[in-house]
Design a protein around this motif. Structure first.
Motif, PDB file in Angstrom:
ATOM      1  N   PRO A   1       0.839  -1.205   0.000  1.00 18.25           N
ATOM      2  CA  PRO A   1       0.000   0.000   0.000  1.00 18.25           C
ATOM      3  C   PRO A   1       0.873   1.254   0.000  1.00 18.25           C
ATOM      4  O   PRO A   1       1.812   1.367   0.791  1.00 18.25           O
TER       5      PRO A   1
ATOM      6  N   ASP B   1       0.305   4.260   0.956  1.00 14.75           N
ATOM      7  CA  ASP B   1       0.294   5.080   2.179  1.00 14.75           C
ATOM      8  C   ASP B   1       1.211   4.473   3.244  1.00 14.75           C
ATOM      9  O   ASP B   1       1.887   5.187   3.979  1.00 14.75           O
TER      10      ASP B   1
ATOM     11  N   ARG C   1     -12.615   2.690  -9.763  1.00 13.88           N
ATOM     12  CA  ARG C   1     -12.545   2.603  -8.299  1.00 13.88           C
ATOM     13  C   ARG C   1     -11.117   2.296  -7.844  1.00 13.88           C
ATOM     14  O   ARG C   1     -10.565   2.928  -6.950  1.00 13.88           O
ATOM     15  N   GLU C   2     -10.461   1.331  -8.504  1.00 15.14           N
ATOM     16  CA  GLU C   2      -9.109   0.925  -8.087  1.00 15.14           C
ATOM     17  C   GLU C   2      -8.074   2.003  -8.412  1.00 15.14           C
ATOM     18  O   GLU C   2      -7.112   2.196  -7.681  1.00 15.14           O
ATOM     19  N   THR C   3      -8.271   2.701  -9.531  1.00 22.16           N
ATOM     20  CA  THR C   3      -7.377   3.809  -9.890  1.00 22.16           C
ATOM     21  C   THR C   3      -7.474   4.918  -8.847  1.00 22.16           C
ATOM     22  O   THR C   3      -6.475   5.457  -8.373  1.00 22.16           O
ATOM     23  N   ARG C   4      -8.695   5.231  -8.463  1.00 19.55           N
ATOM     24  CA  ARG C   4      -8.942   6.266  -7.445  1.00 19.55           C
ATOM     25  C   ARG C   4      -8.294   5.845  -6.120  1.00 19.55           C
ATOM     26  O   ARG C   4      -7.696   6.647  -5.415  1.00 19.55           O
ATOM     27  N   ARG C   5      -8.391   4.552  -5.802  1.00 17.04           N
ATOM     28  CA  ARG C   5      -7.811   4.067  -4.543  1.00 17.04           C
ATOM     29  C   ARG C   5      -6.297   4.302  -4.529  1.00 17.04           C
ATOM     30  O   ARG C   5      -5.738   4.789  -3.542  1.00 17.04           O
TER      31      ARG C   5
ATOM     32  N   ASN D   1      -5.668   7.958  -4.006  1.00 18.04           N
ATOM     33  CA  ASN D   1      -5.903   8.341  -2.613  1.00 18.04           C
ATOM     34  C   ASN D   1      -4.769   7.873  -1.705  1.00 18.04           C
ATOM     35  O   ASN D   1      -4.364   8.580  -0.794  1.00 18.04           O
ATOM     36  N   GLU D   2      -4.259   6.670  -1.967  1.00 20.09           N
ATOM     37  CA  GLU D   2      -3.161   6.167  -1.133  1.00 20.09           C
ATOM     38  C   GLU D   2      -1.896   7.003  -1.329  1.00 20.09           C
ATOM     39  O   GLU D   2      -1.112   7.179  -0.409  1.00 20.09           O
TER      40      GLU D   2
END
Ligand code: CP3
Length: 347
Positions: free
Chosen positions: A271, A273, A304-308, A311-312
């Protein structure tokens, strides 16, 4: 720095460690078999023939730039190409990937390895770089690359796909001096080769250390970190920005922060982050969408996964990429959706 360079989003991030609200994006293996125009060229030319013919290699490099307008272009070649003038008998067969007939497993085997001057031995690759810098749009950065010493060594020791690394580990423990010498000689070649690519026109470089993730952190630090630091300090002297990529590197993140690279490229299992909390402040991160997410072609999943991933990455300096190379089965529309999600319809 010339003004044109300042306008390139990729270089703003890797050189100036800036966070851009729309991160620059390119994809590992962005020139490849998911593109019909690539397959059309491969129908008439072998993979190595494309790598060794500047006009063909440049054409294939430009294909994904024309189609998608990525922010960076990566030279089309292969990490194993420089091993050929060093003496490796390299072939790429249908469906089985690379093979090297004359493996290096002992001190005696090392004698067959030649040290090279990349400006002579790899002049056709450097010519491709020069063509590309001339042909690419001014806003697109050109990335040169090399394999890192450990990953190059794994292919030469195993004679092909390294898994399960039995001969690599045997040589590491049974012939430590020969193993170290192999890594050192590869490290010298890699530094010279990357510097030559920048002299020929590349704006930045990436070191691919795909298989370093098989090592425990202790061995990574003892065996390969010093040679990476040597390469990176030579690049720093020449003011060349560098990205370091390792597959499956979640257990190595702290050490990845110590190679001296400007950018750390992570695969999809780490991840972003969490990596940010471990890496030194200001380190640029690259990655890390799982390439299999694109296979579904399902728009809502890709968005959705691209946005995730975005965001990370948060407010870190970030280059958007996949966690490893794009897969040959990837639908073109999946890449279009990915880019639309990152750029918000801006381009
Ligand atoms: O990223 C890019 O678009 C630039 C070109 C590039 C290629 N290989 C083209 C290629 C780069 C940077 C590489 C790096 C590379 N090559 C690595 C490190 C990164 C990674 O993917 O892990 C490694 C380990 C190799 C060695 C290699 N080359 C293997 C194992 C294979 C076979 C696997 C496969 O995908 O078929 C290759 C072949 C290869 N290199 C292809 C391409 C486009 C496919 C060749 C074809 O057209 O048949």
């Amino acid at each position: 720095m010339p003004e044109a360079t300042n306008r390139r989003a990729y270089e703003q991030v890797v050189r100036e460690k800036k966070h851009l609200d729309t991160p620059p994006v390119w994809l590992m293996r962005q020139a490849g078999r998911y593109l019909p125009e690539y397959n059309a060229i491969r129908a008439n030319h072998s993979f190595l023939e494309v790598c060794h013919t500047p006009d063909l290699a440049a054409e294939v490099t430009l294909q994904p730039i024309r189609r998608f307008g990525f922010d960076a272009s990566i030279l089309f070649s292969d990490i194993l190409v420089p091993l050929q003038p060093m003496g490796a008998e390299l072939t790429f067969g249908k469906g089985h990937g690379p093979r090297i007939a004359n493996t290096i497993r002992t001190a005696a085997d090392l004698e067959q390895m030649k040290d090279i001057e990349p400006r002579e031995a790899l002049s056709e690759v450097l010519e491709t770089v020069t063509i590309l810098r001339r042909e690419l749009p001014e806003t697109v950065s050109l990335i040169g690359f090399a394999g890192a010493p450990f990953t190059l060594a794994t292919y030469w020791i195993e004679g092909g796909k390294p898994d399960p690394f039995a001969n690599v580990k045997r040589m590491q423990y049974a012939e430590p001096d020969a193993f170290r010498s192999l890594l050192d000689r590869l490290a010298d070649m890699v530094s010279d080769y990357l510097i030559a690519q920048v002299e020929a026109g590349a704006d930045a470089v990436q070191l691919f250390d795909t298989w370093a993730g098989i090592l425990p952190d202790r061995e990574f630090r003892q065996m390969i970190l010093p040679s990476l630091q040597r390469i990176l300090s030579r690049l720093r002297e020449e003011d060349i920005p560098c990205t370091y990529f390792v597959r499956g590197s979640g257990h190595l993140v702290r050490s990845l922060g110590e190679t001296g690279s400007d950018v750390v490229s992570l695969d999809w299992r780490t991840p972003l982050d969490e990596a940010r909390d471990i890496l030194p402040e200001g380190k640029v991160i690259q990655g890390n969408l799982d390439p299999t997410i694109l296979l579904s072609g399902d728009e809502s999943v890709i968005r959705r996964e691209t946005r995730r991933v975005l965001n990370e990455a948060g407010d870190a300096p970030h280059i958007f990429n996949l966690g490893h190379g794009i897969l040959p089965q990837t639908p073109i529309e999946a890449v279009e959706i990915l880019l639309d999600e990152i750029r918000g319809g801006a381009r």
